[in-house]
Design a protein around this motif. Structure first.
Motif, PDB file in Angstrom:
ATOM      1  N   GLU A  78       1.058  -1.201   0.185  1.00 32.74           N
ATOM      2  CA  GLU A  78       0.432  -0.646  -0.282  1.00 32.74           C
ATOM      3  C   GLU A  78       0.960   1.195  -0.053  1.00 32.74           C
ATOM      4  N   GLU A  79       2.164   0.879   0.769  1.00 30.14           N
ATOM      5  CA  GLU A  79       3.445   2.470   0.762  1.00 30.14           C
ATOM      6  C   GLU A  79       3.655   3.112  -0.640  1.00 30.14           C
ATOM      7  N   PRO A  80       3.296   3.744  -1.292  1.00 32.06           N
ATOM      8  CA  PRO A  80       4.181   4.952  -2.530  1.00 32.06           C
ATOM      9  C   PRO A  80       5.316   4.758  -2.636  1.00 32.06           C
ATOM     10  N   SER A  81       6.502   4.410  -3.834  1.00 29.50           N
ATOM     11  CA  SER A  81       7.722   4.829  -3.393  1.00 29.50           C
ATOM     12  C   SER A  81       7.954   2.776  -3.310  1.00 29.50           C
ATOM     13  N   VAL A  82       7.684   2.353  -2.426  1.00 28.68           N
ATOM     14  CA  VAL A  82       8.649   1.511  -2.901  1.00 28.68           C
ATOM     15  C   VAL A  82       8.847   0.399  -4.068  1.00 28.68           C
ATOM     16  N   VAL A  83       8.610   0.263  -5.024  1.00 24.67           N
ATOM     17  CA  VAL A  83       7.979  -0.362  -6.359  1.00 24.67           C
ATOM     18  C   VAL A  83       8.947   0.579  -7.402  1.00 24.67           C
ATOM     19  N   ALA A  84       8.831   1.339  -7.062  1.00 26.59           N
ATOM     20  CA  ALA A  84       9.828   3.122  -8.289  1.00 26.59           C
ATOM     21  C   ALA A  84      11.050   2.259  -7.117  1.00 26.59           C
ATOM     22  N   ALA A  85      11.724   2.938  -5.779  1.00 26.60           N
ATOM     23  CA  ALA A  85      13.148   2.484  -4.941  1.00 26.60           C
ATOM     24  C   ALA A  85      13.163   1.150  -5.356  1.00 26.60           C
ATOM     25  N   ALA A  86      12.617   0.102  -5.585  1.00 25.31           N
ATOM     26  CA  ALA A  86      13.354  -0.887  -5.823  1.00 25.31           C
ATOM     27  C   ALA A  86      13.994  -1.441  -7.094  1.00 25.31           C
ATOM     28  N   SER A  87      13.315  -0.846  -8.372  1.00 26.23           N
ATOM     29  CA  SER A  87      13.714  -1.065  -9.201  1.00 26.23           C
ATOM     30  C   SER A  87      14.831  -0.165  -9.789  1.00 26.23           C
ATOM     31  N   LYS A 364      10.592  13.898  -1.346  1.00 26.18           N
ATOM     32  CA  LYS A 364      10.424  14.108  -2.871  1.00 26.18           C
ATOM     33  C   LYS A 364       9.105  12.724  -3.330  1.00 26.18           C
ATOM     34  N   GLY A 365       9.766  11.589  -3.110  1.00 27.80           N
ATOM     35  CA  GLY A 365       9.035  10.531  -4.353  1.00 27.80           C
ATOM     36  C   GLY A 365       7.567  10.431  -3.693  1.00 27.80           C
ATOM     37  N   HIS A 366       7.214   9.939  -1.815  1.00 25.67           N
ATOM     38  CA  HIS A 366       6.480   9.673  -1.087  1.00 25.67           C
ATOM     39  C   HIS A 366       5.329  10.644  -2.284  1.00 25.67           C
ATOM     40  N   MET A 367       5.455  11.914  -1.716  1.00 30.72           N
ATOM     41  CA  MET A 367       5.431  13.509  -1.812  1.00 30.72           C
ATOM     42  C   MET A 367       4.985  13.279  -3.439  1.00 30.72           C
ATOM     43  N   LYS A 368       5.287  12.775  -4.505  1.00 31.72           N
ATOM     44  CA  LYS A 368       4.844  13.110  -5.882  1.00 31.72           C
ATOM     45  C   LYS A 368       3.422  11.615  -6.422  1.00 31.72           C
ATOM     46  N   LEU A 369       3.607  10.866  -6.107  1.00 30.78           N
ATOM     47  CA  LEU A 369       2.422  10.336  -5.506  1.00 30.78           C
ATOM     48  C   LEU A 369       1.169  10.810  -4.595  1.00 30.78           C
ATOM     49  N   HIS A 370       1.540  11.493  -2.829  1.00 30.14           N
ATOM     50  CA  HIS A 370       0.075  11.891  -2.639  1.00 30.14           C
ATOM     51  C   HIS A 370      -0.297  12.970  -3.066  1.00 30.14           C
ATOM     52  N   ALA A 371       0.888  13.990  -3.963  1.00 32.83           N
ATOM     53  CA  ALA A 371       0.334  14.789  -4.942  1.00 32.83           C
ATOM     54  C   ALA A 371      -0.656  14.520  -5.798  1.00 32.83           C
ATOM     55  N   ARG A 372      -0.316  13.316  -6.092  1.00 35.06           N
ATOM     56  CA  ARG A 372      -1.303  13.090  -7.427  1.00 35.06           C
ATOM     57  C   ARG A 372      -2.721  12.345  -6.841  1.00 35.06           C
ATOM     58  N   GLU A 396       3.934  24.237  -3.993  1.00 37.08           N
ATOM     59  CA  GLU A 396       3.997  25.576  -3.372  1.00 37.08           C
ATOM     60  C   GLU A 396       4.259  23.888  -1.636  1.00 37.08           C
ATOM     61  N   LYS A 397       4.207  22.922  -1.754  1.00 35.24           N
ATOM     62  CA  LYS A 397       5.146  22.106  -0.557  1.00 35.24           C
ATOM     63  C   LYS A 397       3.294  22.314   0.204  1.00 35.24           C
ATOM     64  N   LYS A 398       2.348  22.150  -0.761  1.00 38.07           N
ATOM     65  CA  LYS A 398       0.565  21.845   0.361  1.00 38.07           C
ATOM     66  C   LYS A 398       0.202  20.702  -0.382  1.00 38.07           C
ATOM     67  N   PHE A 399      -0.464  20.281   0.828  1.00 38.65           N
ATOM     68  CA  PHE A 399      -0.798  18.942   0.684  1.00 38.65           C
ATOM     69  C   PHE A 399      -2.125  18.806   0.754  1.00 38.65           C
ATOM     70  N   ASN A 400      -2.876  19.991   0.662  1.00 37.98           N
ATOM     71  CA  ASN A 400      -4.003  19.787   1.196  1.00 37.98           C
ATOM     72  C   ASN A 400      -5.394  19.491   0.060  1.00 37.98           C
ATOM     73  N   LEU A 401      -6.175  19.274   0.275  1.00 39.08           N
ATOM     74  CA  LEU A 401      -7.256  19.224  -0.547  1.00 39.08           C
ATOM     75  C   LEU A 401      -8.222  20.944  -1.315  1.00 39.08           C
TER      76      LEU A 401
END
Ligand code: MEV
Length: 413
Positions: A78-87, A364-372, A396-401
């Protein structure tokens, strides 16, 4: 398999590519798109008090070359970035890739007999031929596959509840994880042993510290590829894990991120894998599962050794429709090979985490998916709009809806 830009494709395009490569059938694709196709009747037979079925994303890590063979590695997490980091970690060592090896699939079962004195050890010694023949008989069904009973040992444990006779049986379980086989043999043999020593049999179960079933992987990350400063950063992080148990817990957690995800994808018992990994890491004081050093050329040499009790047959593998698909994508021929892949994934995962942590940080990596995700929730549609809005939120480093909705309106105006 090196598939550049796999992450840029849509789900449909990825599936079509795997179908074109002959890896997935139309039926597999239907199951994957049907969020796993675990039917409620089947689920109801797997555990108790079933209410429904829960789902996790199923992805694949790319770039894994192990012992010169290319793998696509299925991961469920369920965690973002794990697949990308392994690759990413695996890509940085191409074309060489990892070299890996694994022990024979030997699991150990433990038998506890109480109410006996230390002399009971003599009785066991006198009866060792008989005990071995009984164990061989009870583990006979494994012989058909080349496995079966291998050996046993005994010891006496002095505890505050009195002495206990402990017998440990080694059984080669071949391509199974082996818990059922080992536990059955322990339960079958316990009454005979108890009678032999006039004691009471208590616990009859495998140990999850599968010390005889370890996998090892190693790789070299070249300084020309990852940079000398990155190597220094990774070594600093590693050194902290070696010297600080609080950091070491997180270091090993990062390693296990990848290993657990493959265990889950392939229907393996990830709690058993976790228990084995952390108890192994504790044998000489809790230590990192991975090891890094600079070699003579100044490159970063990494290695991992870890007990991996995983199977390619039996258990939940037969019940979960996606496990079969995962094993098909992986293309492993044995549980041993699966464990080598998992060890390599753990090493790549840890390398990537340390690389990110010692340089740009992992957010940075986590936030990309979070932002999406936030962009989608705000109503952005289509990859381009989603990515543009996600980039704005990151900037903007603002991750709110609410802010996402405002930005979306501005973009559309
Ligand atoms: C997060 O799931 C994993 C990391 O914390 C691992 C680590 O710190 O090495 C990033």
């Amino acid at each position: 398999m090196e598939i550049s830009g796999f992450y840029k494709l849509s789900v449909d395009e990825r599936l079509a590519l795997l179908k074109k490569e002959g890896i997935l059938s139309e039926g597999d694709i239907k199951i994957l798109l049907d969020t796993g196709s675990l039917k409620i009747d089947r689920a109801d037979l797997m555990i108790e008090n079933v209410l429904g079925v829960s789902h996790l994303p199923f992805g694949i890590a790319t770039n894994f070359r192990i012992n010169k063979k290319d793998y696509l590695v299925p991961m469920v997490i369920e965690e973002p970035s794990v697949v990308a980091a392994a690759s990413h970690g695996a890509k940085l060592i191409l074309p060489e890739g990892f070299s890996a090896e694994a022990d024979e699939p030997i699991m150990t079962g433990q038998l506890q007999i109480v109410g006996v004195s230390e002399e009971s050890l003599n009785k066991i010694e006198e009866n060792k031929e008989l005990i071995s023949s009984l164990a061989k008989e009870y583990a006979k069904q494994m012989e058909e596959y080349g496995g079966g009973f291998r050996s046993f040992s005994s010891r006496f444990l002095k505890t505050k509840r009195g002495g206990m006779l402990i017998l440990e049986f080694e059984i080669d379980v071949r391509d199974a994880m082996g818990a059922n086989t080992v536990n059955t043999v322990m339960e079958l043999i316990a009454p005979s042993i108890a009678e032999m020593v006039e004691g009471k049999s208590r616990l009859r179960i495998l140990t999850n510290l599968a010390i005889k079933r370890k996998a090892r992987a190693k790789a070299v990350w070249k300084k020309e590829v990852i940079g000398e400063e990155t190597i220094e950063g990774i070594l600093d992080c590693y050194e902290m894990a070696r010297n600080d148990v609080f950091r070491c817990a997180t270091h090993n957690k990062g390693t296990m991120n990848g290993i657990d995800a493959v265990a889950l994808a392939t229907g393996n018992d990830w709690r058993a894998v976790e228990a084995g990994a952390h108890s192994f890491a504790s044998l000489e004081g809790y230590s990192p599962l991975t090891h890094f050093e600079k070699n003579k050329s100044g490159d970063l040499a990494g290695r991992i050794e870890i007990p991996l009790a995983v199977g390619t047959i039996g258990g939940a593998i037969n019940s979960l429709p996606t496990s079969g698909i995962a094993l098909k994508i992986l293309g492993v021929n044995s549980a041993k090979e699966l464990s080598m892949v998992m060890a390599s994934v753990g090493l790549a995962q840890n390398l990537s985490a340390l690389k990110a942590l010692s340089t740009e940080g992992i957010q940075k990596g986590h936030m990309k998916l979070h932002a999406r995700n936030i962009a989608i929730l705000a109503g952005a549609g289509g990859p381009q709009e989603i990515d543009t809005l996600a980039d704005k939120l990151i900037e903007e480093k603002k991750f709110n809806l609410n802010r996402a909705k405002e930005l979306l309106q501005e973009m559309r105006a």
